[in-house]
Scaffold this motif. Structure first.
Motif, PDB file in Angstrom:
ATOM      1  N   ILE A   1       0.846  -1.193   0.000  1.00 50.01           N
ATOM      2  CA  ILE A   1       0.000   0.000   0.000  1.00 50.01           C
ATOM      3  C   ILE A   1       0.881   1.242   0.000  1.00 50.01           C
ATOM      4  CG2 ILE A   1      -1.809   1.243   1.245  1.00 50.01           C
ATOM      5  CD1 ILE A   1      -2.458  -1.608   2.510  1.00 50.01           C
ATOM      6  N   GLU A   2       0.702   2.057  -1.035  1.00 52.19           N
ATOM      7  CA  GLU A   2       1.450   3.311  -1.165  1.00 52.19           C
ATOM      8  C   GLU A   2       2.953   3.101  -1.040  1.00 52.19           C
ATOM      9  OE1 GLU A   2       0.080   6.400  -1.800  1.00 52.19           O
ATOM     10  OE2 GLU A   2      -1.873   5.465  -1.972  1.00 52.19           O
ATOM     11  N   ASP A   3       3.409   1.882  -1.285  1.00 48.57           N
ATOM     12  CA  ASP A   3       4.826   1.540  -1.206  1.00 48.57           C
ATOM     13  C   ASP A   3       5.411   1.781   0.192  1.00 48.57           C
ATOM     14  OD1 ASP A   3       6.727   0.320  -2.944  1.00 48.57           O
ATOM     15  OD2 ASP A   3       7.917   2.158  -2.856  1.00 48.57           O
ATOM     16  N   SER A   4       4.534   1.930   1.196  1.00 47.22           N
ATOM     17  CA  SER A   4       5.030   2.222   2.548  1.00 47.22           C
ATOM     18  C   SER A   4       4.489   1.280   3.616  1.00 47.22           C
ATOM     19  CB  SER A   4       4.714   3.667   2.921  1.00 47.22           C
ATOM     20  OG  SER A   4       3.316   3.882   2.929  1.00 47.22           O
ATOM     21  N   VAL A   5       3.506   0.457   3.262  1.00 47.48           N
ATOM     22  CA  VAL A   5       2.946  -0.524   4.200  1.00 47.48           C
ATOM     23  C   VAL A   5       2.690  -1.816   3.435  1.00 47.48           C
ATOM     24  CG1 VAL A   5       0.977  -1.109   5.689  1.00 47.48           C
ATOM     25  CG2 VAL A   5       1.830   1.240   5.635  1.00 47.48           C
ATOM     26  N   ALA A   6       3.118  -2.928   4.009  1.00 47.75           N
ATOM     27  CA  ALA A   6       2.790  -4.240   3.443  1.00 47.75           C
ATOM     28  C   ALA A   6       1.717  -4.859   4.330  1.00 47.75           C
ATOM     29  CB  ALA A   6       4.023  -5.133   3.386  1.00 47.75           C
TER      30      ALA A   6
ATOM     31  N   LEU B   1      -7.354 -15.525   8.344  1.00 51.92           N
ATOM     32  CA  LEU B   1      -7.336 -15.250   9.782  1.00 51.92           C
ATOM     33  C   LEU B   1      -7.146 -13.776  10.099  1.00 51.92           C
ATOM     34  CD1 LEU B   1      -5.036 -18.185  10.941  1.00 51.92           C
ATOM     35  CD2 LEU B   1      -7.545 -18.075  11.029  1.00 51.92           C
ATOM     36  N   GLY B   2      -6.610 -13.046   9.161  1.00 51.82           N
ATOM     37  CA  GLY B   2      -6.338 -11.633   9.405  1.00 51.82           C
ATOM     38  C   GLY B   2      -5.119 -11.210   8.614  1.00 51.82           C
ATOM     39  N   MET B   3      -4.576 -10.061   9.008  1.00 55.87           N
ATOM     40  CA  MET B   3      -3.393  -9.564   8.307  1.00 55.87           C
ATOM     41  C   MET B   3      -2.473  -8.851   9.280  1.00 55.87           C
ATOM     42  SD  MET B   3      -4.737  -6.280   6.226  1.00 55.87           S
ATOM     43  CE  MET B   3      -6.432  -5.929   6.617  1.00 55.87           C
ATOM     44  N   ASP B   4      -1.218  -8.807   8.897  1.00 50.17           N
ATOM     45  CA  ASP B   4      -0.214  -8.060   9.638  1.00 50.17           C
ATOM     46  C   ASP B   4       0.169  -6.858   8.791  1.00 50.17           C
ATOM     47  OD1 ASP B   4      -0.026  -9.987  11.747  1.00 50.17           O
ATOM     48  OD2 ASP B   4       1.175 -11.238  10.412  1.00 50.17           O
ATOM     49  N   LEU B   5       0.220  -5.686   9.406  1.00 49.94           N
ATOM     50  CA  LEU B   5       0.641  -4.475   8.708  1.00 49.94           C
ATOM     51  C   LEU B   5       2.095  -4.208   9.062  1.00 49.94           C
ATOM     52  CD1 LEU B   5      -2.522  -2.265   9.285  1.00 49.94           C
ATOM     53  CD2 LEU B   5      -1.917  -3.593   7.255  1.00 49.94           C
ATOM     54  N   LEU B   6       2.943  -4.217   8.045  1.00 54.74           N
ATOM     55  CA  LEU B   6       4.376  -4.053   8.249  1.00 54.74           C
ATOM     56  C   LEU B   6       4.842  -2.749   7.612  1.00 54.74           C
ATOM     57  CD1 LEU B   6       5.414  -7.675   7.233  1.00 54.74           C
ATOM     58  CD2 LEU B   6       4.784  -6.835   9.508  1.00 54.74           C
ATOM     59  N   SER B   7       5.667  -2.003   8.333  1.00 52.25           N
ATOM     60  CA  SER B   7       6.135  -0.730   7.782  1.00 52.25           C
ATOM     61  C   SER B   7       7.624  -0.480   8.013  1.00 52.25           C
ATOM     62  CB  SER B   7       5.318   0.428   8.369  1.00 52.25           C
ATOM     63  OG  SER B   7       5.441   0.454   9.781  1.00 52.25           O
ATOM     64  N   GLU B   8       8.319  -1.430   8.631  1.00 49.33           N
ATOM     65  CA  GLU B   8       9.763  -1.274   8.818  1.00 49.33           C
ATOM     66  C   GLU B   8      10.453  -1.340   7.452  1.00 49.33           C
ATOM     67  OE1 GLU B   8      11.569  -0.667  11.618  1.00 49.33           O
ATOM     68  OE2 GLU B   8       9.634  -0.379  12.574  1.00 49.33           O
ATOM     69  N   PRO B   9      11.415  -0.474   7.196  1.00 52.80           N
ATOM     70  CA  PRO B   9      12.085  -0.474   5.885  1.00 52.80           C
ATOM     71  C   PRO B   9      12.636  -1.837   5.465  1.00 52.80           C
ATOM     72  CG  PRO B   9      12.667   1.502   7.091  1.00 52.80           C
ATOM     73  CD  PRO B   9      11.882   0.623   8.044  1.00 52.80           C
ATOM     74  N   SER B  10      13.241  -2.576   6.381  1.00 53.20           N
ATOM     75  CA  SER B  10      13.799  -3.878   6.003  1.00 53.20           C
ATOM     76  C   SER B  10      12.696  -4.865   5.621  1.00 53.20           C
ATOM     77  CB  SER B  10      14.648  -4.450   7.135  1.00 53.20           C
ATOM     78  OG  SER B  10      13.862  -4.655   8.298  1.00 53.20           O
ATOM     79  N   GLU B  11      11.542  -4.773   6.285  1.00 55.21           N
ATOM     80  CA  GLU B  11      10.411  -5.642   5.935  1.00 55.21           C
ATOM     81  C   GLU B  11       9.843  -5.240   4.573  1.00 55.21           C
ATOM     82  OE1 GLU B  11       8.112  -4.645   9.391  1.00 55.21           O
ATOM     83  OE2 GLU B  11       8.571  -6.566  10.352  1.00 55.21           O
ATOM     84  N   LEU B  12       9.727  -3.946   4.356  1.00 53.88           N
ATOM     85  CA  LEU B  12       9.167  -3.465   3.087  1.00 53.88           C
ATOM     86  C   LEU B  12      10.056  -3.841   1.909  1.00 53.88           C
ATOM     87  CD1 LEU B  12       7.843   0.037   4.111  1.00 53.88           C
ATOM     88  CD2 LEU B  12       6.506  -1.973   3.490  1.00 53.88           C
ATOM     89  N   ASP B  13      11.365  -3.852   2.109  1.00 58.51           N
ATOM     90  CA  ASP B  13      12.271  -4.221   1.012  1.00 58.51           C
ATOM     91  C   ASP B  13      11.945  -5.605   0.480  1.00 58.51           C
ATOM     92  OD1 ASP B  13      13.582  -1.817   1.105  1.00 58.51           O
ATOM     93  OD2 ASP B  13      15.298  -2.571   2.268  1.00 58.51           O
ATOM     94  N   ARG B  14      11.627  -6.541   1.360  1.00 60.56           N
ATOM     95  CA  ARG B  14      11.289  -7.902   0.931  1.00 60.56           C
ATOM     96  C   ARG B  14      10.051  -7.899   0.034  1.00 60.56           C
ATOM     97  NH1 ARG B  14       8.307 -12.611   4.036  1.00 60.56           N
ATOM     98  NH2 ARG B  14       8.667 -14.261   2.540  1.00 60.56           N
ATOM     99  N   TYR B  15       9.020  -7.179   0.439  1.00 59.51           N
ATOM    100  CA  TYR B  15       7.770  -7.168  -0.321  1.00 59.51           C
ATOM    101  C   TYR B  15       7.906  -6.364  -1.612  1.00 59.51           C
ATOM    102  CZ  TYR B  15       6.057  -9.681   3.588  1.00 59.51           C
ATOM    103  OH  TYR B  15       5.901 -10.664   4.537  1.00 59.51           O
ATOM    104  N   ARG B  16       8.706  -5.326  -1.592  1.00 60.75           N
ATOM    105  CA  ARG B  16       8.983  -4.605  -2.838  1.00 60.75           C
ATOM    106  C   ARG B  16       9.713  -5.510  -3.826  1.00 60.75           C
ATOM    107  NH1 ARG B  16      10.993   0.204   0.742  1.00 60.75           N
ATOM    108  NH2 ARG B  16       9.083   1.425   0.946  1.00 60.75           N
TER     109      ARG B  16
END
Length: 95
Positions: free
Chosen positions: A28-33, A45-60
């Motif tokens: 989302i907006e390249d800032s939240v996975a 079951l649900g979702m986890d919202l990730l916003s740490e740069p190292s976590e976002l790099d993986r999803y990008r």
């Protein structure tokens, strides 16, 4: 006479650029996975919202890999007509 079943093609995640099934996520907006969680039967079951740069790099990186290997819809549909994919094979169900 029973008509011949058209040839189907099957694949596994190992056959893809991912190597294994990637997580189900929205970037989302390249800032939240938003990473989806499912139980063993595939129920959401649900979702986890990730916003740490190292976590976002993986999803990008996963997004970029998918885009780099994307096939235009017309080419995909033509390939499916030539060698249909049997969805039951993906679900592990016998026909």
């Amino acid at each position: 006479m029973i008509p011949a079943r058209p040839a189907t093609r099957s694949w596994t995640w190992a056959d893809t650029p991912f190597g294994r099934q990637p997580p189900d996520f929205w970037l989302i907006e390249d800032s939240v996975a938003a990473v989806m969680r499912y139980d063993g039967d595939g129920r959401w079951l649900g979702m986890d919202l990730l916003s740490e740069p190292s976590e976002l790099d993986r999803y990008r990186s996963l997004r970029d890999l998918a885009v780099d290997h994307a096939v235009p819809l017309a080419a995909y549909l033509a390939a499916m007509q030539a060698a249909p994919l049997d969805p039951s094979e993906l679900l592990g169900q016998a026909r």
